[in-house]
Every structure is written in C-alpha cells, then in structure tokens.
Scaffold this motif. Structure first.
Motif, PDB file in Angstrom:
ATOM      1  N   LYS A  16       0.913  -1.022  -0.099  1.00  0.00           N
ATOM      2  CA  LYS A  16       0.217  -0.152  -0.022  1.00  0.00           C
ATOM      3  C   LYS A  16       0.816   1.170   0.041  1.00  0.00           C
ATOM      4  O   LYS A  16       0.503   2.160  -0.672  1.00  0.00           O
ATOM      5  CB  LYS A  16      -1.013  -0.056   1.027  1.00  0.00           C
ATOM      6  N   THR A  38      -3.060   4.932   3.034  1.00  0.00           N
ATOM      7  CA  THR A  38      -4.276   4.283   3.338  1.00  0.00           C
ATOM      8  C   THR A  38      -4.588   4.204   4.643  1.00  0.00           C
ATOM      9  O   THR A  38      -3.730   4.325   5.648  1.00  0.00           O
ATOM     10  CB  THR A  38      -4.205   2.590   2.697  1.00  0.00           C
ATOM     11  N   ALA A  39      -5.654   4.045   4.774  1.00  0.00           N
ATOM     12  CA  ALA A  39      -6.098   3.717   6.485  1.00  0.00           C
ATOM     13  C   ALA A  39      -7.321   2.718   6.384  1.00  0.00           C
ATOM     14  O   ALA A  39      -7.978   2.537   5.233  1.00  0.00           O
ATOM     15  CB  ALA A  39      -6.325   4.951   7.224  1.00  0.00           C
ATOM     16  N   ASP A  41      -7.650  -0.621   6.638  1.00  0.00           N
ATOM     17  CA  ASP A  41      -7.435  -1.969   5.817  1.00  0.00           C
ATOM     18  C   ASP A  41      -7.636  -1.473   4.431  1.00  0.00           C
ATOM     19  O   ASP A  41      -8.023  -2.241   3.665  1.00  0.00           O
ATOM     20  CB  ASP A  41      -8.383  -2.857   6.242  1.00  0.00           C
ATOM     21  N   GLY A  42      -6.952  -0.282   4.047  1.00  0.00           N
ATOM     22  CA  GLY A  42      -6.976   0.303   2.876  1.00  0.00           C
ATOM     23  C   GLY A  42      -8.449   0.720   2.123  1.00  0.00           C
ATOM     24  O   GLY A  42      -8.547   1.149   0.899  1.00  0.00           O
ATOM     25  N   LYS A 217       0.828   9.652  10.833  1.00  0.00           N
ATOM     26  CA  LYS A 217      -0.431   9.460  10.175  1.00  0.00           C
ATOM     27  C   LYS A 217      -1.754   9.565  10.558  1.00  0.00           C
ATOM     28  O   LYS A 217      -2.678   9.571   9.983  1.00  0.00           O
ATOM     29  CB  LYS A 217      -0.101   7.948   9.559  1.00  0.00           C
ATOM     30  N   ARG A 221      -5.361   9.778   9.013  1.00  0.00           N
ATOM     31  CA  ARG A 221      -6.521   8.807   9.368  1.00  0.00           C
ATOM     32  C   ARG A 221      -7.747   9.623   9.817  1.00  0.00           C
ATOM     33  O   ARG A 221      -8.933   8.988   9.541  1.00  0.00           O
ATOM     34  CB  ARG A 221      -6.177   7.696  10.704  1.00  0.00           C
TER      35      ARG A 221
HETATM   36  N1  ASP Z   1      -1.723   0.796   7.020  1.00  0.00           N
HETATM   37  C1  ASP Z   1      -2.971   0.398   7.254  1.00  0.00           C
HETATM   38  C2  ASP Z   1      -4.248   0.488   5.972  1.00  0.00           C
HETATM   39  O1  ASP Z   1      -3.878   0.812   4.924  1.00  0.00           O
HETATM   40  C3  ASP Z   1      -3.838   0.880   8.515  1.00  0.00           C
HETATM   41  C4  ASP Z   1      -3.377   2.321   9.138  1.00  0.00           C
HETATM   42  O2  ASP Z   1      -2.258   2.474   8.920  1.00  0.00           O
HETATM   43  O3  ASP Z   1      -4.112   2.781   9.857  1.00  0.00           O
HETATM   44  O4  ASP Z   1      -5.372  -0.005   6.203  1.00  0.00           O
END
Ligand code: ASP
Ligand code: TMP
Length: 240
Positions: A16, A38-39, A41-42, A217, A221
C-alpha cells in the motif's frame, strides 16, 4: 559496494505504501516509498505530498541509528530520494506494536483513558492479514501457526524493547513523545532475525511534547489537516 550502482530489475512486490524491486544482485532489493496513504485496511485512500521522500529518509536515518545500538536491520544504504537498498529478508507476517501512551486501538479495546502514560510499555502481536483486519494474537498463535520459533520470538521481543528504549529518548530530545509504533521483522540469509519494513510517521505515533499536536499518520486517518506539514516537521526534527 556502491549502492547507487545496483540496477533495479523486476518488481517483486507492491504494497500500500511501498514497492520492492529486485536488483542485479540476488541478496539486495530496492525498497521504494510511495506518496500513497491508506487507512482502515486500505478502505480510505489518498496521497500525501512528498511522503515517499520523507519516510525513506527518516527510515534510513533511524535504521542507521538503531544499528549503532546493535539492532540488526535490513538497511544497506540510500538509493534515491525515495528509495533505499535493503537486504532480502524472509518476512514474518506479524506486526509487532509497542505502546508507551494509550491511544488508538488500545483505548477502543480496553477502555484505558486516551493519553494515559502506561506504567510499563505494552508489546502486542498482530497477524498481518488485511482481510481479517490484522487480528490481535499472542506468542502461542505465532508459534502454533508456525510463523516463528520460541528463540525467534525472544529475539523479536528483545529488539522491539531495545528499539523502544532507544527511539523514545531520541524523539524526546527532539520534543516528541514516541506514543507507539509498529515494526516488522524477517530472517536474513543465515536465518538471523533482522528489523525490516520502515520506521516513519506512517508506522509510529509522535506527539509534540509542548502542544500535544499529532505529528504522524493520525492526521490523515482522522482528517486533521496539515498532513504533509506534520511529515515535514518530523523530517526536520530528525535531521536537525
Ligand atoms: N496501513 C493500514 C491500512 O492501509 C492501516 C493504518 O495504518 O491505519 O489500512
Ligand atoms: P493502533 O492503535 O491502531 O493499533 O496502532 C498502533 C501503532 O501501529 C500506531 O503507531 C500505528 C501503527 N500501525 C501501523 O503501522 N499499521 C497499521 O496497519 C496499524 C493498524 C497501526
């Protein structure tokens, strides 16, 4: 070896936030950091301007710093602004999380008050599996599923604790609390456990010690704004 002389060949893997390329030398790979973020789960997708450059350089710097404290990492050297040469590892599909201050999923799962300084750091294992939402597991799951041996788990825990102790004070000197972070490990050619992946504002939480501002991040998010500025600020403090 001069790292920049290595030739990128085929792509090995695209995740990702990073792309890993093969090189003309079997044992070395090139890890390229993307601006993609991404956050959830993408499910939430976006871009953070210059994140690839910031995360690559922050990670490179922290890997070298940790090596000086005898934490063995996959880092070999810089390659370009947004990529580094790494050693090929057989990655263990576990996310190792260390926490110093309660926030995020710890608060959701256990109801500890947000921002509580923990009396002892908490080490957690999560299975790296987006489809299963990276479930929380314990050492027995790691053993039972055959992901790592007892000795390997011991070494992983030792490294995680060392990384926490070293980076906590490193960031504190730069006016940031290292709230929590996630690391991933793999096995090198001889089977030795090494730190892989990255250490960056994508994988750590940093809070400014004065203002409490989030410099990681979480700004992406939770749509807090000034996302690129936060990455730039961490970069600036790491290199000052
Ligand atoms: N990296 C994870 C995702 O893409 C989640 C996150 O870092 O919050 O879902
Ligand atoms: P959490 O509170 O959401 O469980 O996150 C703990 C730490 O792990 C935090 O520093 C962010 C980092 N993290 C990742 O690097 N990747 C992920 O997929 C998740 C969920 C957390």
């Amino acid at each position: 070896m001069k790292e920049s002389n290595l030739k990128k060949t085929s792509m090995l893997y695209e995740g990702k936030a990073k792309i890993v390329h093969e090189t003309d030398k079997e044992e070395f790979l090139i890890q390229e950091f993307k601006d993609d973020a991404t956050a959830l789960d993408g499910k939430k997708k976006g871009k953070i301007k210059n994140k690839g450059v910031y995360n690559n350089q922050i990670s490179a710097h922290l890997f070298s710093y940790l090596e000086s404290y005898h934490v063995v990492t996959h880092f070999v050297g810089p390659y370009s602004d947004n990529s580094m040469v790494i050693k090929r590892l057989d990655m263990i599909p576990i996310e190792v999380v260390m926490r110093n201050i309660a926030t995020g999923s710890l608060v959701k799962r256990y109801g500890v008050k947000e921002g509580t300084e923990l009396e002892h750091p908490i080490l957690e294992f999560y299975l790296k599996d987006d489809a299963k939402h990276d479930p929380l597991i314990n050492e027995d799951h790691v053993l039972a599923f055959g992901h790592a041996s007892e000795d390997e788990i011991k070494q992983i825990k030792r490294f995680a604790q060392k990384i926490n102790a070293v980076l906590k004070s490193y960031f504190h000197r730069r006016n940031m609390y290292l709230v929590d972070f996630k690391v991933e490990f793999g096995r090198g050619k001889s089977g030795q456990i090494k730190l892989g992946d990255e250490i960056s504002p994508d994988t750590c939480r940093f809070w400014d010690t004065e203002s409490g501002a989030k410099l990681d991040k979480d700004r992406f998010r939770h749509d807090l704004g000034n996302v690129e500025e936060a990455y730039a600020e961490v970069y600036k403090r790491v290199f000052k």
